[in-house]
Enzyme design. Structure first.
Site, PDB file in Angstrom:
ATOM      1  N   ASP A  25     -79.454   4.026 -30.506  1.00  0.00           N
ATOM      2  CA  ASP A  25     -80.060   2.726 -30.206  1.00  0.00           C
ATOM      3  C   ASP A  25     -79.578   2.185 -28.863  1.00  0.00           C
ATOM      4  O   ASP A  25     -80.380   1.723 -28.036  1.00  0.00           O
ATOM      5  CB  ASP A  25     -79.701   1.759 -31.334  1.00  0.00           C
ATOM      6  CG  ASP A  25     -80.058   0.318 -31.013  1.00  0.00           C
ATOM      7  OD1 ASP A  25     -81.260   0.005 -30.934  1.00  0.00           O
ATOM      8  OD2 ASP A  25     -79.123  -0.498 -30.839  1.00  0.00           O
TER       9      ASP A  25
ATOM     10  N   ASP B  81     -79.689   5.071 -35.689  1.00  0.00           N
ATOM     11  CA  ASP B  81     -80.154   3.762 -35.249  1.00  0.00           C
ATOM     12  C   ASP B  81     -81.051   3.888 -34.017  1.00  0.00           C
ATOM     13  O   ASP B  81     -80.683   4.511 -33.026  1.00  0.00           O
ATOM     14  CB  ASP B  81     -78.955   2.861 -34.922  1.00  0.00           C
ATOM     15  CG  ASP B  81     -79.306   1.393 -34.900  1.00  0.00           C
ATOM     16  OD1 ASP B  81     -80.225   1.015 -34.149  1.00  0.00           O
ATOM     17  OD2 ASP B  81     -78.669   0.622 -35.624  1.00  0.00           O
TER      18      ASP B  81
ATOM     19  N   SER C  42     -81.679  -4.918 -35.730  1.00  0.00           N
ATOM     20  CA  SER C  42     -80.908  -4.043 -36.618  1.00  0.00           C
ATOM     21  C   SER C  42     -80.394  -4.779 -37.845  1.00  0.00           C
ATOM     22  O   SER C  42     -80.274  -4.193 -38.920  1.00  0.00           O
ATOM     23  CB  SER C  42     -79.731  -3.421 -35.849  1.00  0.00           C
ATOM     24  OG  SER C  42     -80.185  -2.468 -34.917  1.00  0.00           O
TER      25      SER C  42
ATOM     26  N   GLU D 283     -73.875   6.103 -39.911  1.00  0.00           N
ATOM     27  CA  GLU D 283     -74.772   5.651 -38.845  1.00  0.00           C
ATOM     28  C   GLU D 283     -74.460   6.328 -37.515  1.00  0.00           C
ATOM     29  O   GLU D 283     -73.315   6.321 -37.055  1.00  0.00           O
ATOM     30  CB  GLU D 283     -74.664   4.132 -38.644  1.00  0.00           C
ATOM     31  CG  GLU D 283     -75.679   3.628 -37.617  1.00  0.00           C
ATOM     32  CD  GLU D 283     -75.412   2.208 -37.132  1.00  0.00           C
ATOM     33  OE1 GLU D 283     -76.390   1.533 -36.751  1.00  0.00           O
ATOM     34  OE2 GLU D 283     -74.235   1.777 -37.114  1.00  0.00           O
TER      35      GLU D 283
ATOM     36  N   THR E 105     -75.578  -2.788 -38.628  1.00  0.00           N
ATOM     37  CA  THR E 105     -76.004  -1.856 -39.667  1.00  0.00           C
ATOM     38  C   THR E 105     -74.948  -1.656 -40.746  1.00  0.00           C
ATOM     39  O   THR E 105     -75.231  -1.868 -41.930  1.00  0.00           O
ATOM     40  CB  THR E 105     -76.442  -0.520 -39.053  1.00  0.00           C
ATOM     41  OG1 THR E 105     -77.511  -0.749 -38.128  1.00  0.00           O
ATOM     42  CG2 THR E 105     -76.917   0.447 -40.129  1.00  0.00           C
TER      43      THR E 105
ATOM     44  N   ASP F 269     -83.641   2.777 -38.387  1.00  0.00           N
ATOM     45  CA  ASP F 269     -83.957   1.408 -38.798  1.00  0.00           C
ATOM     46  C   ASP F 269     -85.121   0.820 -38.007  1.00  0.00           C
ATOM     47  O   ASP F 269     -85.784  -0.113 -38.462  1.00  0.00           O
ATOM     48  CB  ASP F 269     -82.724   0.511 -38.679  1.00  0.00           C
ATOM     49  CG  ASP F 269     -82.025   0.625 -37.327  1.00  0.00           C
ATOM     50  OD1 ASP F 269     -82.412   1.482 -36.504  1.00  0.00           O
ATOM     51  OD2 ASP F 269     -81.077  -0.143 -37.088  1.00  0.00           O
ATOM     52  N   HIS F 270     -85.401   1.368 -36.830  1.00  0.00           N
ATOM     53  CA  HIS F 270     -86.476   0.893 -35.964  1.00  0.00           C
ATOM     54  C   HIS F 270     -86.525   1.805 -34.752  1.00  0.00           C
ATOM     55  O   HIS F 270     -85.658   2.665 -34.564  1.00  0.00           O
ATOM     56  CB  HIS F 270     -86.216  -0.551 -35.496  1.00  0.00           C
ATOM     57  CG  HIS F 270     -84.839  -0.739 -34.913  1.00  0.00           C
ATOM     58  ND1 HIS F 270     -84.462  -0.222 -33.693  1.00  0.00           N
ATOM     59  CD2 HIS F 270     -83.732  -1.352 -35.412  1.00  0.00           C
ATOM     60  CE1 HIS F 270     -83.206  -0.501 -33.457  1.00  0.00           C
ATOM     61  NE2 HIS F 270     -82.722  -1.190 -34.487  1.00  0.00           N
TER      62      HIS F 270
ATOM     63  N   HIS G  72     -81.740   1.180 -25.470  1.00  0.00           N
ATOM     64  CA  HIS G  72     -81.705  -0.099 -24.753  1.00  0.00           C
ATOM     65  C   HIS G  72     -81.410   0.121 -23.265  1.00  0.00           C
ATOM     66  O   HIS G  72     -81.937  -0.592 -22.414  1.00  0.00           O
ATOM     67  CB  HIS G  72     -80.622  -1.008 -25.342  1.00  0.00           C
ATOM     68  CG  HIS G  72     -81.013  -1.663 -26.624  1.00  0.00           C
ATOM     69  ND1 HIS G  72     -82.024  -2.592 -26.718  1.00  0.00           N
ATOM     70  CD2 HIS G  72     -80.510  -1.528 -27.882  1.00  0.00           C
ATOM     71  CE1 HIS G  72     -82.132  -3.010 -27.966  1.00  0.00           C
ATOM     72  NE2 HIS G  72     -81.227  -2.379 -28.702  1.00  0.00           N
TER      73      HIS G  72
END
Length: 447
Positions: A270, A47, A88, A265, A141, A312-313, A274
């Protein structure tokens, strides 16, 4: 044409070899379009992972190549139905259902209709299913593969929907399965007890996972009330690693002769993005890579398992190099032993011990200016300030505290892996998986 004594044996060999090939056609290899039968699909999602994370991880690792690099097949577009920058929930919905939806929505179309997921289609086809995550298992997710809610925050409802569909469920989020009377989020149900009555083995810590020799085909492991700990801080807990959970999931699911679908995952890459915590990101990528190696080992031996890996990004807009220099020192992050958040929690009320804390946990000798930045930081920004100092030492920059709209790298291994080559949309992923497994899927028209 005249034939001499040399040419006649050669011609005979060519004729015999051609006849053999006609009678024994060569099965396509792991990158061929004419794919061998796919019995299992393992979808691994780091992620928030993008090309900058991949590059910085090589530098951090001190290697020209990671375990993922040889598997690179293409790039994946990530936009959601209502924004060029996805969250997400929408990204996972696209990768689970083959449809775009709005940010915040879980496997429901933008006009409110439930969308069949690849996990659900696999279950209908007689296979078993699994979800593994280092977040709560009801997080955006994993939720998108087994639930349908209008908001990703409906975690209690997600748990209710998951228990009917997922055979192996491993990660954090125990409170989402417990009644409110026990400190949970369920109104009046103990989903853990219900699942045990249905034949699930329930485990709560690493020792139980590793000692659980007879993995049943139904396994529930919830290792924290909320999310699991970051990999950097996991050593002070009793929680298993992502690789250990992945091993357990494969051991359980592979007992089923009809095959399985498993989503794994690496959730906290992720979260590190952040927080602008480069060391946390690298450590969780390292943990994810170990899980990838577990999966590749199984797939290589099995020969009928398709492995797909894709973020996912992008999160944070990480850079390779920065701060006015043609330089990268991501390898210095190997000296960091705790997240910025954890280091912030070790500071005293006056933050007068900042030099000692940063030296102990990050091997950083703070300058007077850096110590002053930490002392003056607002409480809610303290972790960011520590992480910025660490990133500056590694020459890793950041452009945002949220997501960016970058395309992300896509990796694949095994039969049908060649179908994922090139620039594809995230909605193509589940359609191609369904095609590889030869199962009906509502989103697979035209594939």
């Amino acid at each position: 044409m005249k034939y001499n004594k040399r040419t006649i044996p050669i011609l005979c060999f060519i004729l015999l070899f051609t006849s053999f090939l006609l009678d024994h056609p060569v099965e396509a290899n792991s990158t061929g379009h004419e794919a061998a039968h796919v019995n299992n699909v393992i979808f691994m999602i780091p992620d928030g992972f993008s090309t900058s994370y991949a590059t910085n991880y090589r530098i951090y690792k001190g290697s020209e190549e990671s375990s993922l690099d040889p598997l690179l097949v293409g790039m994946m577009k990530t936009k959601s139905a209502n924004n060029w920058v996805t969250d997400s929930a929408a990204a996972a919905t696209a990768m689970a259902t083959g449809y775009k939806t709005n940010n915040d929505m879980i496997s429901i179309s933008s006009d409110g209709k439930p969308l069949e997921t690849i996990l659900e289609a696999t279950k209908k086809a007689g296979k078993v299913t699994g979800l593994v995550a280092t977040s709560t298992v009801t997080h955006a997710t994993p939720a998108a593969f087994a639930a349908h809610v209008s908001s990703r925050e409906s975690k209690a409802e997600v748990a209710l929907q998951m228990v009917e569909k997922v055979d192996v469920l491993l990660g954090g989020g125990k409170r989402n399965f417990l009644p409110q009377s026990s400190g949970g989020l369920q109104k009046d149900r103990n989903l853990i007890e219900e699942l045990q009555h249905k034949g699930y083995s329930f485990i709560e810590n690493r020792d139980e996972l590793l000692k659980h020799q007879e993995y049943t085909s139904k396994l529930l492991g919830l290792f924290a009330a909320g999310p699991m700990s970051p990999e950097l801080d996991r050593h002070v807990t009793e929680q298993p690693s992502l690789a250990e959970m992945t091993t357990a999931a494969i051991t359980s699911l592979s007992q089923h002769p009809e095959g399985f679908f498993l989503m794994v995952e690496g959730s906290q890459i992720d979260w590190a993005g952040h927080a602008h915590d480069a060391a946390w990101a690298m450590k969780d990528i390292e943990a994810f890579e170990k899980a990838v190696e577990v999966v590749l080992d199984f797939a290589e031996k099995d020969q009928h398992t398709l492995v797909v890996v894709g973020g996912d990004h992008d999160t944070g807009g990480m850079s390779v190099g920065g701060y006015g220099a043609y330089l990268s020192k991501a390898d210095v992050l190997r000296d960091v032993k705790a997240t910025g958040k954890y280091m912030a929690e070790q500071l005293n009320s006056k933050r007068s011990n900042a030099k000692e804390v940063l030296k102990k946990y990050a091997n950083i000798e703070l300058t007077k200016e850096e110590a002053k930045r930490i002392k003056k930081a607002e409480a809610e920004e303290l972790g960011y300030v520590i992480n910025t100092i660490t990133s500056e030492r590694a020459y890793i920059g950041w452009t945002t505290k949220v997501h960016s709209g970058l395309d992300v790298p896509l990796y694949a291994y095994g039969p049908a892996s060649d179908w994922f080559r090139g620039s594809i949309d995230n909605t193509d992923v589940p359609k191609l998986m369904a095609k590889a497994m030869n199962i009906p899927f509502l989103s697979s028209e035209g594939y």
